[in-house]
Scaffold this active site. Structure first.
Site, PDB file in Angstrom:
ATOM      1  N   ASP A  58       0.024  -7.643   1.544  1.00  0.00           N
ATOM      2  CA  ASP A  58       0.461  -6.242   1.584  1.00  0.00           C
ATOM      3  C   ASP A  58       1.981  -6.130   1.627  1.00  0.00           C
ATOM      4  O   ASP A  58       2.544  -5.464   2.494  1.00  0.00           O
ATOM      5  CB  ASP A  58      -0.168  -5.513   2.781  1.00  0.00           C
ATOM      6  N   HIS A  78       0.815  -1.217   0.000  1.00  0.00           N
ATOM      7  CA  HIS A  78       0.000   0.000   0.000  1.00  0.00           C
ATOM      8  C   HIS A  78       0.850   1.269   0.000  1.00  0.00           C
ATOM      9  O   HIS A  78       0.353   2.358  -0.298  1.00  0.00           O
ATOM     10  CB  HIS A  78      -0.991   0.004   1.176  1.00  0.00           C
ATOM     11  N   GLY A 113       3.357   6.545   8.227  1.00  0.00           N
ATOM     12  CA  GLY A 113       4.708   6.656   7.689  1.00  0.00           C
ATOM     13  C   GLY A 113       5.600   5.509   8.124  1.00  0.00           C
ATOM     14  O   GLY A 113       6.647   5.263   7.524  1.00  0.00           O
ATOM     15  N   ASN A 114       5.186   4.805   9.187  1.00  0.00           N
ATOM     16  CA  ASN A 114       5.937   3.635   9.634  1.00  0.00           C
ATOM     17  C   ASN A 114       5.682   2.411   8.755  1.00  0.00           C
ATOM     18  O   ASN A 114       6.402   1.413   8.841  1.00  0.00           O
ATOM     19  CB  ASN A 114       5.593   3.262  11.075  1.00  0.00           C
ATOM     20  N   SER A 115       4.627   2.462   7.945  1.00  0.00           N
ATOM     21  CA  SER A 115       4.253   1.303   7.124  1.00  0.00           C
ATOM     22  C   SER A 115       5.424   0.827   6.279  1.00  0.00           C
ATOM     23  O   SER A 115       6.063   1.613   5.576  1.00  0.00           O
ATOM     24  CB  SER A 115       3.083   1.671   6.201  1.00  0.00           C
ATOM     25  N   GLY A 123      -9.376 -25.426  -3.800  1.00  0.00           N
ATOM     26  CA  GLY A 123     -10.589 -25.289  -4.587  1.00  0.00           C
ATOM     27  C   GLY A 123     -11.880 -25.441  -3.824  1.00  0.00           C
ATOM     28  O   GLY A 123     -12.761 -26.211  -4.230  1.00  0.00           O
TER      29      GLY A 123
END
Length: 465
Positions: free
Chosen positions: A123, A93, A195-197, A253
């Site tokens: 992510d 992200h 901002g730490n992401s 499946g």
């Protein structure tokens, strides 16, 4: 009385300075730029005023034309170098939709990064920069060795301030925050903010045991609840991205729902653990192995399924082509099955066209059960609901809002396929099955329904006699 375990407790280190000095050079700021195209103004089609608007459009000044030019949107995040050749890991992200990705090192050097690959389900994203000299890097550790209460350090770029280090403990493990099918987060009280992401979470050996990804914060600021992707889970995906450009995950499946305690009670079971199969993909591994809709998968490769994401995570991380053993419950009886793991591919989204049940027809039999008015399916209702020819069931014509069925979200247009693992095709079969289960002392019934082409299970409690 339990004596304090003072002999086993270890206090906080005198300082994190030596560790910070060693780790900070490998943590980077990620700056992305996205070109955003503005929508062009359209001239209203108003009879008699066409020429007026054309003159207005020709007479606009240069400033107004500048406003229609593409603009840029910037965002900031964090990342870390995992290889001296310039391989960097961050969150998907952070870089998603970016047209340009710039990396700023702790020593001030800047590089333009290329995207190797990304994975929106976990992510994660892997980047590459070119440098004349080897870059400082950090190594992954085994997150499974970390325990609740262990000290951790988080390093990142909160609020664009640059390399910032915070300390805390592991508050919890295996957190499911409903962000996706593979939630298994490490929770920490180390300060994590916007901002730490994409920044790393370290143990006191200087190993990356998590990738800081999300915060819980009604106000948008740190309240001591942050979440990190566990290193063991992340490494598997990162290696896949480096090798193939995307994550290759296994699949069996099926579509399933977690077996809740409420579901278990309606089936006469003691514990709500397992994966309740709602449908089986035709020709898929599960179909070939003999798994059926309504089966409950309780074990995978000898491990009991206890939480919602156990089965998806285990299957996803299983090598494609491997034979695995499962244990299922089919109407209370255990069955041992073996299947071959296939590769998960992105599939088209199901048809989301709204259902339009047919209007009330003359001479259509109806009956109220658990707050639902039920009708037998007709050719007209089947056509209105776009049901496949092989779908058999009973139509929900209406639902009382405060009834047991209404409280569980059932609504007009749903089709009941089975009642507590017994297929139904007529209203009489539904009422008979419900009466049998009430007589057995069950507190609820398990309805299998189809809605817009998707099947699901719903546990509905009995209303008072």
């Amino acid at each position: 009385m339990i004596a304090p375990l003072s002999g086993f407790a270890s206090g906080a280190p005198d300082s994190f300075a030596d560790l910070a000095e060693k780790l900070l050079p490998a943590v980077v700021n990620v700056n992305t730029t996205e070109v955003v195209k503005r929508e062009q103004r359209t001239i209203p089609q108003i009879p008699g005023l066409d020429e007026l608007f054309r003159r207005y459009d020709r007479g606009r000044d240069k400033d107004s034309e500048e406003e229609e030019r593409p603009t840029t949107r910037q965002s900031l995040g964090s990342g870390f170098v995992i290889d001296p050749s310039g391989i960097i890991v961050t969150n998907n992200h952070v870089i998603d939709k970016a047209d340009e990705i710039m990396i700023k090192m702790h020593d001030g050097r800047e590089f333009e990064a290329k995207l190797i690959g990304k994975d929106d389900k976990l992510d994660l994203a892997v980047l590459k920069v070119e440098s004349d000299k080897p870059l400082p890097y950090v190594k992954f550790g085994d997150d499974s060795k970390s325990r609740i209460g262990d000290w951790v350090l988080a390093i990142g770029n909160p609020y664009s301030l640059g390399g910032t280090i915070t300390a805390g403990i592991i508050s919890a493990r295996n957190r499911d925050i409903n962000s996706g099918p593979y939630d298994k987060y490490i929770q920490t009280d180390a300060s994590i903010n916007r901002g730490n992401s994409g920044g790393p979470m370290f143990n006191l050996d200087g190993e990356v045991i998590g990738i800081n990804t999300a915060i819980f914060s009604p106000s948008g600021g740190n309240i001591g609840i942050g979440f990190a992707i566990p290193s063991n889970q992340a490494q598997h995906v990162i290696e896949q991205i480096q090798k193939f450009g995307h994550a290759r995950r296994g699949r069996i499946g099926i579509v399933f729902q977690p077996l809740t305690d409420e579901f278990a009670e309606s089936l006469g079971m003691e514990k709500g653990q397992g994966a309740l199969v709602t449908s089986v993909v035709e020709g898929g591994p599960a179909d070939k192995a003999g798994i059926e809709s309504d089966d409950i998968i309780i074990e995978y490769e000898g491990k009991a399924i206890k939480t919602r994401n156990d089965l998806p995570i285990w299957v996803a991380n299983t090598p494609i082509g491997k034979k695995v053993k499962l244990v299922v419950l089919r109407k209370g009886k255990r069955k041992n099955l073996t299947l071959v793991i296939d590769e998960l591919v992105d599939e088209e989204t199901p048809d989301d066209a709204p259902m339009q049940p047919d209007d009330q027809e003359q001479d259509v039999k109806s009956e109220e059960v658990l707050g639902m008015t039920l009708e037998n399916l007709t050719e007209k209702s089947r056509k209105a609901l776009r049901l496949e020819d092989d779908v058999e069931g009973v139509l929900v014509a209406s639902v009382k809002r405060n009834s047991p069925a209404g409280e569980k979200g059932l609504r007009r247009g749903d089709v009941i396929l089975s009642v507590t693992q017994e297929d139904v095709k007529t209203i009489d079969q539904v009422t008979k099955r419900v009466a049998e289960l009430r007589k057995k002392g069950r507190k609820s019934v398990l309805l299998k329904i189809i809605r817009r082409g998707n099947t699901a299970f719903v546990a509905v409690q009995f209303d008072p006699e």
